[in-house]
Design a protein around this motif. Sequence first.
Motif, PDB file in Angstrom:
ATOM      1  N   ILE A   1       0.825  -1.208   0.000  1.00  0.00           N
ATOM      2  CA  ILE A   1       0.000   0.000   0.000  1.00  0.00           C
ATOM      3  C   ILE A   1       0.865   1.265   0.000  1.00  0.00           C
ATOM      4  CG2 ILE A   1      -0.349   0.135   2.523  1.00  0.00           C
ATOM      5  CD1 ILE A   1      -3.371   0.708   1.770  1.00  0.00           C
ATOM      6  N   HIS A   2       1.974   1.230   0.741  1.00  0.00           N
ATOM      7  CA  HIS A   2       2.858   2.405   0.795  1.00  0.00           C
ATOM      8  C   HIS A   2       3.585   2.580  -0.545  1.00  0.00           C
ATOM      9  CE1 HIS A   2       1.922   2.194   4.973  1.00  0.00           C
ATOM     10  NE2 HIS A   2       2.494   1.010   5.093  1.00  0.00           N
ATOM     11  N   LEU A   3       3.991   1.446  -1.073  1.00  0.00           N
ATOM     12  CA  LEU A   3       4.681   1.438  -2.361  1.00  0.00           C
ATOM     13  C   LEU A   3       3.785   2.042  -3.464  1.00  0.00           C
ATOM     14  CD1 LEU A   3       7.213  -0.540  -3.358  1.00  0.00           C
ATOM     15  CD2 LEU A   3       5.332  -1.752  -4.400  1.00  0.00           C
ATOM     16  N   MET A   4       2.507   1.653  -3.406  1.00  0.00           N
ATOM     17  CA  MET A   4       1.587   2.113  -4.448  1.00  0.00           C
ATOM     18  C   MET A   4       1.239   3.589  -4.286  1.00  0.00           C
ATOM     19  SD  MET A   4      -0.618  -1.314  -4.612  1.00  0.00           S
ATOM     20  CE  MET A   4       0.104  -2.788  -5.314  1.00  0.00           C
ATOM     21  N   ARG A   5       1.127   4.032  -3.043  1.00  0.00           N
ATOM     22  CA  ARG A   5       0.874   5.478  -2.813  1.00  0.00           C
ATOM     23  C   ARG A   5       2.033   6.292  -3.401  1.00  0.00           C
ATOM     24  NH1 ARG A   5      -1.025   4.259   2.982  1.00  0.00           N
ATOM     25  NH2 ARG A   5      -3.273   4.238   2.711  1.00  0.00           N
ATOM     26  N   LYS A   6       3.234   5.777  -3.166  1.00  0.00           N
ATOM     27  CA  LYS A   6       4.428   6.463  -3.685  1.00  0.00           C
ATOM     28  C   LYS A   6       4.391   6.500  -5.213  1.00  0.00           C
ATOM     29  CE  LYS A   6       8.976   5.513  -2.797  1.00  0.00           C
ATOM     30  NZ  LYS A   6      10.016   4.696  -2.192  1.00  0.00           N
ATOM     31  N   ALA A   7       4.032   5.350  -5.804  1.00  0.00           N
ATOM     32  CA  ALA A   7       3.975   5.258  -7.267  1.00  0.00           C
ATOM     33  C   ALA A   7       2.932   6.243  -7.817  1.00  0.00           C
ATOM     34  CB  ALA A   7       3.616   3.834  -7.687  1.00  0.00           C
ATOM     35  N   PHE A   8       1.780   6.310  -7.158  1.00  0.00           N
ATOM     36  CA  PHE A   8       0.720   7.207  -7.627  1.00  0.00           C
ATOM     37  C   PHE A   8       1.134   8.667  -7.473  1.00  0.00           C
ATOM     38  CE2 PHE A   8      -3.547   5.482  -8.788  1.00  0.00           C
ATOM     39  CZ  PHE A   8      -3.077   4.219  -9.105  1.00  0.00           C
ATOM     40  N   GLU A   9       1.863   8.967  -6.408  1.00  0.00           N
ATOM     41  CA  GLU A   9       2.313  10.346  -6.221  1.00  0.00           C
ATOM     42  C   GLU A   9       3.262  10.728  -7.358  1.00  0.00           C
ATOM     43  OE1 GLU A   9       3.023  11.897  -2.129  1.00  0.00           O
ATOM     44  OE2 GLU A   9       5.027  12.218  -2.932  1.00  0.00           O
ATOM     45  N   LYS A  10       4.191   9.810  -7.665  1.00  0.00           N
ATOM     46  CA  LYS A  10       5.154  10.091  -8.744  1.00  0.00           C
ATOM     47  C   LYS A  10       4.468  10.199 -10.093  1.00  0.00           C
ATOM     48  CE  LYS A  10       9.097   7.499  -7.126  1.00  0.00           C
ATOM     49  NZ  LYS A  10       9.735   6.240  -7.477  1.00  0.00           N
ATOM     50  N   ALA A  11       3.397   9.408 -10.272  1.00  0.00           N
ATOM     51  CA  ALA A  11       2.706   9.403 -11.568  1.00  0.00           C
ATOM     52  C   ALA A  11       1.748  10.590 -11.712  1.00  0.00           C
ATOM     53  CB  ALA A  11       1.941   8.090 -11.735  1.00  0.00           C
ATOM     54  N   GLY A  12       1.642  11.406 -10.661  1.00  0.00           N
ATOM     55  CA  GLY A  12       0.802  12.606 -10.755  1.00  0.00           C
ATOM     56  C   GLY A  12      -0.598  12.435 -10.187  1.00  0.00           C
ATOM     57  N   TYR A  13      -0.805  11.414  -9.355  1.00  0.00           N
ATOM     58  CA  TYR A  13      -2.130  11.212  -8.740  1.00  0.00           C
ATOM     59  C   TYR A  13      -1.989  11.135  -7.207  1.00  0.00           C
ATOM     60  CZ  TYR A  13      -2.981   9.665 -13.522  1.00  0.00           C
ATOM     61  OH  TYR A  13      -3.055   9.585 -14.892  1.00  0.00           O
ATOM     62  N   PRO A  14      -1.505  12.216  -6.579  1.00  0.00           N
ATOM     63  CA  PRO A  14      -1.233  12.124  -5.125  1.00  0.00           C
ATOM     64  C   PRO A  14      -2.500  12.091  -4.276  1.00  0.00           C
ATOM     65  CG  PRO A  14      -0.826  14.346  -5.914  1.00  0.00           C
ATOM     66  CD  PRO A  14      -1.186  13.544  -7.123  1.00  0.00           C
ATOM     67  N   ASP A  15      -3.650  12.459  -4.879  1.00  0.00           N
ATOM     68  CA  ASP A  15      -4.862  12.573  -4.050  1.00  0.00           C
ATOM     69  C   ASP A  15      -5.776  11.357  -4.108  1.00  0.00           C
ATOM     70  OD1 ASP A  15      -4.110  15.077  -3.171  1.00  0.00           O
ATOM     71  OD2 ASP A  15      -4.830  15.992  -5.042  1.00  0.00           O
ATOM     72  N   VAL A  16      -5.300  10.304  -4.751  1.00  0.00           N
ATOM     73  CA  VAL A  16      -6.140   9.101  -4.828  1.00  0.00           C
ATOM     74  C   VAL A  16      -6.057   8.348  -3.490  1.00  0.00           C
ATOM     75  CG1 VAL A  16      -6.408   6.845  -5.950  1.00  0.00           C
ATOM     76  CG2 VAL A  16      -5.873   8.869  -7.319  1.00  0.00           C
TER      77      VAL A  16
END
Length: 435
Positions: A112-127
Amino acid sequence: MKNKNTHYKKRVKFTLKMKRDYTLLIPEMAPLHFRLIQPILSRQGFRVALMGGEGQEVLQKGLKYVHNDMCYPALLITGQMLSAIESGAYDPHKVAMVITQSGGGCRDSNYIHLMRKAFEKAGYPDVPFISANIWGLELNSGINLSPRTLLMALAGMIYGDMLMIVSNQVQPYELHTGDTKQAVDRWIERLGNTFAKGRGFLPKAIDKNLKAIAADFAAIPVVKVPKVKVAVIGELFLKYSPPGNNHLEDFLTEQDCEVFMPSMLGFGIYKTNGALEDLRLYGGKPVKKLVLEIAMQVMFHMEDILIRNIEARKEFTAPERVNTLKKRAEGVIGIGNSMGEGWYLAAEMLELAEHGYENIVCVQPFGCLPCHVSIKGMINKVKRLNPRINAVDIEYDPGATRVNQENRIKLMLAVAKENLQAEQVLQNDFLSGTE
Ligand code: SF4
């Protein structure tokens, strides 16, 4: 503010307000089970969609944001999530991702932490990312599942197990192609309607429905010709997810095999047993122990209903109870070995071989230490205990080609076919009285 431990900005919580117009995206693992669980969540007012993306494009999306030495399910699911959000099918500002957290030492706890990081880098920090777990980790005000809903989800899992186990034992022999699939679809629709009315999840109703399912599938006309029987075991996500295992079940069916997939409920009991064992060894909150003990009793009761109804029909082979499996593991591998699939895998191999499924495909993700220990480390040992075991371990990673995996399985099947033929010759000789 950056989270020091996880290196993403903040945890976005899933609130009650979001529940109204957000879509929950869930990685589809076992198709039958998840088709049954989806209407239960919809009934609770959640808008749910299952994700099942696959192929190089999806994997490349995962690889862009997740290091390639991470275990394969983490990489694939991250790719599926990013592909879903970028597909245009959903409003990126109105989706939340659901991911399991096992709470143990396995990397699944940290996806879950890994995916939050990935989403933040991909431009979706608010998901928002919602952790699906029974340990009380990461609470969200928008996820207020009642005990009734949790019981319904458990019932969905049991019906899924039943349909998977009996349909797999009928389909390869059906007289009229398509009969089994039609029966599966009919039951999924019927159970979905039952859940929608808030029924079908108490033990009495489950017992009645399982009896009817067993009778229904046993009545499908079949031609019982000898076929190679193959069991699939291994890492949980890979075992059940067709995009994860390159449609392994379909491939084995095409090769004219009967496939056995172990029950998901059994894995749930194994995991809960491990958590209780940890509490016994290392201590912990009494309330956690109480919750786990209650969950264990409920699951044992459900396990008994499931297995009794399969055993009641001579047409079907039932899985063993987890407590019996635990005894099989004793002396083979320590019961404390509970990371990932731990002792459960060795016990399953011994069980399945004894029930006629001695040909075994063990699926393991690249980068998974628990599976390397409990599959690769155990194969030779279980083969020594039961020389009939004909097992092959297949590794899955973004670079592994499907052709290569299937060729290795075909080699195992060639041995299985030879063994089957030799067995038939012996049987015929015995029946005709020759030596
Ligand atoms: S069992 Fe292995 S592949 Fe599965 S989550 Fe744990 S480390 Fe990853």
